[in-house]
Write an enzyme that holds these catalytic residues in place. Structure first.
Site, PDB file in Angstrom:
ATOM      1  N   THR A 147      -3.152   7.513   1.242  1.00 42.20           N
ATOM      2  CA  THR A 147      -4.200   6.778   1.936  1.00 42.20           C
ATOM      3  C   THR A 147      -5.375   7.689   2.312  1.00 42.20           C
ATOM      4  OG1 THR A 147      -4.672   5.728   4.077  1.00 42.20           O
ATOM      5  CG2 THR A 147      -2.790   7.170   4.013  1.00 42.20           C
ATOM      6  N   TYR A 172       1.166   7.231  11.657  1.00 43.79           N
ATOM      7  CA  TYR A 172       1.187   6.788  10.247  1.00 43.79           C
ATOM      8  C   TYR A 172       0.486   7.804   9.359  1.00 43.79           C
ATOM      9  CZ  TYR A 172      -0.519   4.421   6.016  1.00 43.79           C
ATOM     10  OH  TYR A 172      -0.853   4.118   4.709  1.00 43.79           O
TER      11      TYR A 172
HETATM   12  P1  NAD Z   1       3.704  -2.612   2.596  1.00 44.54           P
HETATM   13  O1  NAD Z   1       4.117  -2.311   3.987  1.00 44.54           O
HETATM   14  O2  NAD Z   1       3.155  -3.950   2.264  1.00 44.54           O
HETATM   15  O3  NAD Z   1       4.946  -2.385   1.608  1.00 44.54           O
HETATM   16  C1  NAD Z   1       5.813  -1.302   1.717  1.00 44.54           C
HETATM   17  C2  NAD Z   1       7.062  -1.589   0.900  1.00 44.54           C
HETATM   18  O4  NAD Z   1       7.939  -0.466   1.005  1.00 44.54           O
HETATM   19  C3  NAD Z   1       7.855  -2.806   1.376  1.00 44.54           C
HETATM   20  O5  NAD Z   1       8.232  -3.606   0.276  1.00 44.54           O
HETATM   21  C4  NAD Z   1       9.072  -2.208   2.065  1.00 44.54           C
HETATM   22  O6  NAD Z   1      10.213  -3.033   1.992  1.00 44.54           O
HETATM   23  C5  NAD Z   1       9.251  -0.925   1.271  1.00 44.54           C
HETATM   24  N1  NAD Z   1       9.944   0.103   2.050  1.00 44.54           N
HETATM   25  C6  NAD Z   1       9.663   0.525   3.323  1.00 44.54           C
HETATM   26  N2  NAD Z   1      10.542   1.465   3.704  1.00 44.54           N
HETATM   27  C7  NAD Z   1      11.378   1.670   2.640  1.00 44.54           C
HETATM   28  C8  NAD Z   1      12.482   2.531   2.433  1.00 44.54           C
HETATM   29  N3  NAD Z   1      12.919   3.377   3.393  1.00 44.54           N
HETATM   30  N4  NAD Z   1      13.108   2.495   1.237  1.00 44.54           N
HETATM   31  C9  NAD Z   1      12.686   1.654   0.254  1.00 44.54           C
HETATM   32  N5  NAD Z   1      11.663   0.794   0.418  1.00 44.54           N
HETATM   33  C10 NAD Z   1      11.006   0.815   1.596  1.00 44.54           C
HETATM   34  O7  NAD Z   1       2.711  -1.454   2.200  1.00 44.54           O
HETATM   35  P2  NAD Z   1       1.410  -1.468   1.254  1.00 44.54           P
HETATM   36  O8  NAD Z   1       0.254  -1.857   2.053  1.00 44.54           O
HETATM   37  O9  NAD Z   1       1.756  -2.207   0.021  1.00 44.54           O
HETATM   38  O10 NAD Z   1       1.290   0.083   0.950  1.00 44.54           O
HETATM   39  C11 NAD Z   1       1.957   0.663  -0.159  1.00 44.54           C
HETATM   40  C12 NAD Z   1       1.616   2.138  -0.241  1.00 44.54           C
HETATM   41  O11 NAD Z   1       0.208   2.290  -0.384  1.00 44.54           O
HETATM   42  C13 NAD Z   1       2.001   2.935   1.008  1.00 44.54           C
HETATM   43  O12 NAD Z   1       2.474   4.198   0.586  1.00 44.54           O
HETATM   44  C14 NAD Z   1       0.698   3.072   1.777  1.00 44.54           C
HETATM   45  O13 NAD Z   1       0.690   4.247   2.549  1.00 44.54           O
HETATM   46  C15 NAD Z   1      -0.301   3.142   0.640  1.00 44.54           C
HETATM   47  N6  NAD Z   1      -1.669   2.659   0.956  1.00 44.54           N
HETATM   48  C16 NAD Z   1      -1.855   1.436   1.520  1.00 44.54           C
HETATM   49  C17 NAD Z   1      -3.157   0.977   1.768  1.00 44.54           C
HETATM   50  C18 NAD Z   1      -3.411  -0.401   2.337  1.00 44.54           C
HETATM   51  O14 NAD Z   1      -4.570  -0.725   2.626  1.00 44.54           O
HETATM   52  N7  NAD Z   1      -2.416  -1.255   2.497  1.00 44.54           N
HETATM   53  C19 NAD Z   1      -4.241   1.789   1.468  1.00 44.54           C
HETATM   54  C20 NAD Z   1      -4.005   3.057   0.898  1.00 44.54           C
HETATM   55  C21 NAD Z   1      -2.707   3.477   0.637  1.00 44.54           C
END
Ligand code: NAD
Ligand code: TYD
Length: 366
Positions: A147, A172
């Protein structure tokens, strides 16, 4: 002659075939990435490892769950034994690691889960990759999704580049920064082939309604107050989730080993302007009088340590790999609103007792 040709083609296809582990594939961004890879690369085998926390939802993948090149494995990335067994079973050639605890507000009230999953879970996967691949890294890749929040908070000017020093300020972002450092440490120390991307705020279909846009859409629809932290002056750079998925596809296939690429929408909005725009769209879609939804805007106590501004300079991925966002924000926002209005069952299935409990704790104490 014909036999030789067939054999050569078979060898070529076999060589190309990849077995890719996507972690967190039942979440918001992960589900878009899984869908893209499963549909675009029928010759690949895609294994989705997800714990199905509150944020994981297999309904996100209903349309591809029956495909022959897709496998779902339920499990926790922090579970050593399970991860080792999976690596032994599937012999992955690539890993796209998205699984994480992802919501800043939850990290403020309960940092522990963020440390476990985001840091220890990532190390567990890095170790499993090393063990499986030994020192034969030919054709292998560990792709870590991160991120822009690791870079901290900007003032009124400037952009985050790949050279910006890390300055995470929430549990986070600190946990994500830590995992980024570990991925790079494994590259330097063990020569593990890695690539990283740091992306700005995503929006689009299937986002859990704890994040600003889907939470506001749901509240507007149900005539509930829209909580705006502080004065609503904080700025985020928004990117349509499908554009993030296409960047991930590109980086996975064309990114240079060891490099980091920033991904952003070049699309900065203050929270209050964004919510006004959303209210306008919702008034139109719901057949309400102009200005009706905006009456729901309510300023509430600010988030602790609230980062003021994020803005990404994505010129590296644009110049080196030719990626660019495909959508203007207003078009993407309208598509997003349409999706939530058309997918009431998806939303209703989420708004269970647990969501209500979270909502009460998060907003009624403010
Ligand atoms: P999200 O919270 O929607 O999804 C996370 C997923 O990971 C879920 O399906 C959850 O069940 C799974 N998960 C959580 N803990 C787990 C574990 N211990 N073992 C296995 N699975 C597990 O998140 P998102 O928004 O889709 O983000 C996905 C990735 O992208 C993350 O790494 C986040 O840091 C990164 N990211 C997100 C954004 C954003 O705007 N949402 C922006 C930049 C980067
Ligand atoms: P969010 O969607 O949680 O993403 P992030 O914290 O990762 O940027 O929040 C986006 C912005 O909206 C952020 O400045 C916090 C603000 N916000 C609100 O004002 N009210 C809310 O109810 C939420 C969830 C967020």
């Amino acid at each position: 002659m014909v036999r030789k040709l067939i054999l050569n083609n078979f060898v070529k296809i076999f060589k190309m075939a990849k077995i890719i582990l996507i972690t967190g594939g039942a979440g918001f961004i992960g589900s878009h990435v899984v869908r893209l890879f499963v549909n675009k690369y029928p010759e690949y085998k895609i294994i989705n490892l997800d714990k199905l926390t509150y944020a994981g939802n297999l309904e996100n993948l209903n349309d591809i769950s029956g495909k022959s090149n897709y496998v779902f494995e339920k499990g926790d990335i922090t579970d050593n034994q399970l991860v080792s067994k999976l690596f032994e079973k599937h012999k992955f050639s690539g890993i796209i690691h998205l699984a994480a605890e992802s919501h800043v507000d939850r990290s403020i009230s309960d940092p522990g889960a963020f440390i476990n999953t985001n840091i220890l879970g990532t190390v567990n996967l890095l170790n499993a990759a090393r063990n499986l691949w030994k020192d034969d890294f030919e054709g292998k890749l560990f792709y870590h999704i991160s991120t822009d929040e690791v870079y901290g908070s900007l003032g009124e000017t400037g952009y985050f580049t790949e050279e910006t020093a890390y300055d995470p300020r929430s549990p986070y972002s600190a946990s994500k920064a830590s995992s980024d450092h570990l991925v790079r440490a494994y590259m330097h120390t063990y020569k593990l082939p890695v690539v990283l991307t740091n992306c700005s705020n995503n929006y689009g279909a299937n986002q859990f309604p704890e994040k600003l846009i889907p939470l506001a859409v749901n509240n507007i629809k149900n005539n509930k107050q829209i909580p705006i932290y502080g004065k609503g002056e904080n700025i985020r750079d928004w990117l349509f989730v499908n554009d993030h998925a296409s960047a991930i596809d590109l980086v996975y296939h064309k990114g240079t080993n060891g490099e980091t690429y920033n991904i952003g929408g070049n699309n900065e909005w203050t929270n209050i302007d964004l919510i006004h725009k959303l209210c306008e769209i919702m008034d139109e879609k719901l057949g309400r009088k102009k200005g009706e939804s905006a009456k729901l805007i309510t300023f509430v106590k600010d988030r602790a340590g609230h980062d003021m501004r994020y803005a990404i300079d994505s010129s590296k991925i644009q110049n080196e790999l030719g990626w660019k966002p495909s959508l203007q924000f207003e078009e993407g926002l309208e598509k997003t609103v349409d999706w939530y209005l058309e997918n009431e069952t998806w939303l209703n299935n989420i708004l269970t007792g647990k969501y209500e409990q979270y909502y009460e704790e998060q907003y009624h104490k403010r």
